[in-house]
Scaffold this motif. Sequence first.
Motif, short mmCIF file in Angstrom:
data_model
loop_
_atom_site.label_atom_id
_atom_site.label_comp_id
_atom_site.label_asym_id
_atom_site.label_seq_id
_atom_site.Cartn_x
_atom_site.Cartn_y
_atom_site.Cartn_z
N TRP A 196 16.69 -7.15 -39.05
CA TRP A 196 17.84 -6.79 -39.88
C TRP A 196 19.02 -7.70 -39.54
O TRP A 196 19.27 -7.96 -38.34
N ALA A 255 22.45 5.30 -38.60
CA ALA A 255 21.57 6.20 -39.36
C ALA A 255 20.10 5.92 -39.04
O ALA A 255 19.31 6.85 -38.87
N ALA A 256 19.76 4.63 -38.92
CA ALA A 256 18.37 4.28 -38.62
C ALA A 256 18.00 4.72 -37.21
O ALA A 256 16.86 5.14 -36.96
N ASP A 271 26.99 1.45 -39.82
CA ASP A 271 26.61 2.80 -40.27
C ASP A 271 25.10 2.86 -40.54
O ASP A 271 24.45 3.86 -40.23
N ALA A 272 24.57 1.78 -41.12
CA ALA A 272 23.13 1.74 -41.40
C ALA A 272 22.33 1.76 -40.09
O ALA A 272 21.29 2.43 -39.99
N VAL A 284 19.19 7.37 -35.71
CA VAL A 284 19.01 8.82 -35.79
C VAL A 284 17.62 9.16 -36.31
O VAL A 284 16.95 10.05 -35.80
N SER A 285 17.18 8.41 -37.32
CA SER A 285 15.89 8.72 -37.92
C SER A 285 14.73 7.97 -37.26
O SER A 285 13.60 8.07 -37.72
N ASP A 336 14.19 4.74 -37.09
CA ASP A 336 13.66 3.73 -38.00
C ASP A 336 14.29 2.35 -37.77
O ASP A 336 14.36 1.55 -38.69
#
Lengths: 436, 300
Positions: free
Chosen positions: A49, A94-95, A90-91, A97-98, A100
């Motif tokens: 990423w 969030a990733a 932020d992405a 947390v999940s 991913d």
Amino acid sequence: MKRTGRAIAALAVVPVLALAACGRAGEGDSDGGTATGDSTGGKTQVRLWTHSAGNPAELEVYNQIMSDFNSSQDNYEVVSESFPQGAYNDAIVAAAVSGDLPCLLDMDGPIVPNWAWAGYIQPLGISEDITNELLPTAVGVWEDEVYSAGYWDAALAIFARQSVLEANNIRIPTVDEPWTKDEFDAALRTLKGAGYDTPLDIGAEDSGEWWPYAYSPLLQSFGGDLIDRSTFLTAEGALNGPEALAWGEWFQGLFTEGLASNTGTIGNEEFNRDEVALSYTGVWNALNSLEAVGDDLLILPPPDFGTGPKIGGGSWQWGIASSCSGPALDGARAYLEFSFKPEYIAAFADKQIVIPATEAGTELSEYFGEGGVLRPFTELTQFAVLRPETPAYAVISTTFETAAMDIMNGADVKQILDQAVKDIDADIQNNDGYGF
Amino acid sequence: MAGKKSLDMRAAKRRRTILLYIPMTLLAITFMFPLIFMFVSSLKPDAQILADVDSINAFLPVGDISFANYGGVFERVPFARFLFNSVFVTVLIVGLGLLVNSMAGFALSRMEWSGRKLVLSLIIATLIVPFETIAVPMVYWVSKLPTLVWENGILKYDIGWLNSYEVMIVPFIANAFSIFLFTQNFSTIPPSIDEAARIDGAGWFTIYARIIVPLSGPVFATVAILTFLPAWNAYLWPLMVVQQESLRPVMVGMQYFFQLNTAWGEVMAYTSLITLPVLIMFLVFQRAFVSSIAASGVKG
């Protein structure tokens, strides 16, 4: 009446069918695999990423590196997904947390200790021969281990016109003999008297990380700092000591005396249009200003306010997610080692107008190599100071921004800095010292 | 005398009209200025936008005018894809939202069952929870939901809704405020209509579909508009749950333009392009929009 019933039935059925038909449209066209990697066609996929969406010049270099790497061997395939910079952190959170996160991800230098402490990333584990060659500010270290490494760093400088300084009998400073505080203040007043409404564009119309990046080095040049770096446990004395107060009074004075403005446009347009005489700005604006001003452009070191000139250090760097393991981890490290070739570092610097992180890359660079028009910036990296290497930096950054904005707007300097110290210390205590 | 009086009345009426139109025109201009600035700036190069910004030229299509910024938008972002994603997601959220929430409102307002007041209270109570406070737990939750995916022509069981259209749509179909509006509106329709229909043999769905829905046009328009706007403007949620570029909506695409040096001309071109659907929707449904606001006393 029947038509209403049919319409409702259609309303219910059509969207569901459409949703089902589309399913996960788009999936699999560029991404895929988990952090530990998937095997496709005998190759282990390594997800990557970047924060480079919307930046074609940067993406072009990354795509070239990935293409070269993927065709150079049969074991790994790097697949990328790019995010716009403003949405990137932020992405990532969030990733995380999940569960991913991809194997490879880039990150802004100051956030590295926080993400290492939070367990998002693991030690980089690439050859020290590579990281030892990099500018110190292009390497992210946490608890004595290298967690990130980057191809480049940025630098701030004072942009000026030679003709303007000479016409106003202002000495042209050098890296060896920068302006002192008194000289700088006198130059600003002279330029204001010469007709510049606000002679200095300091970029105060910007927001976010720009504030600690641009203005905490000025604080450090006064002798203050964002935190006591001997313990990393308190900001007491560093951010509200006599030196910090002197910085605050000086910074506030820029605006109350009309020497700088907090309005205008982000970027360097006011300087390019000769509406301001001096601009405190970054290397990324240099080529535009060179086109606008030509040979008259001077790239000057920041003033020495007491402890020498200082500029911020630490830009975007590469790290590896903690969840990356097995063959994908080997692939991620192989890719990173491949990517630190001088030609890629030079290409990145010339496309992005940033300073190459290695000497070999610098020599290959059109702009920063020997005789390059932006060569003066490479000398400024000696003044670079990393933002505090602590997980608390995320809070320090926003606290300092708020405090500096309040000071700019006329608040009591001592009161504001004392409050900032309290806020930072409270966060450190709430997190048990962040491991210090 | 009568003719003079009539003339005086007409003159007074004209004066009142002029006096009314002056503030209305000023208000209209005030609200139009940002849009005019946006459209005009989208036609100018960055340097000219910044040079014009403190003069009336900022609102005039003068200088180096071209559509180059629009070309730049299409080079920087996959605009057609982003637009499709936003339209698709928004249409489904609005469509399914109208259906589900109106049915819930119908059940809460027209059907007699024990505990319905408590259920309505609980639904209304959820309005005080800001979305931002539950966003991160929701990301975790949707990442663990079961799903079915097509893979090589076979329907397979999988875990996790991330990177899908459904993750942007399903959580926003049921909406407490919409349910409340439907419940309130349906309550104003006399219950004797239901009783008459039931005597004629109509079931609950028939009453809902053939009597209540046709009588509730304004509230459907209100809910459609109130649902459309946040769905079209969604930013935080798609950002958190969609990592693939091919699934991103237009608002996330906005961030593509904010690099170290912002391409302001392209920003204005992009905002013009993504504002157009909203403007078109408003113009098409202007009459319904105004009447629904007047009828429900709700502003967007």
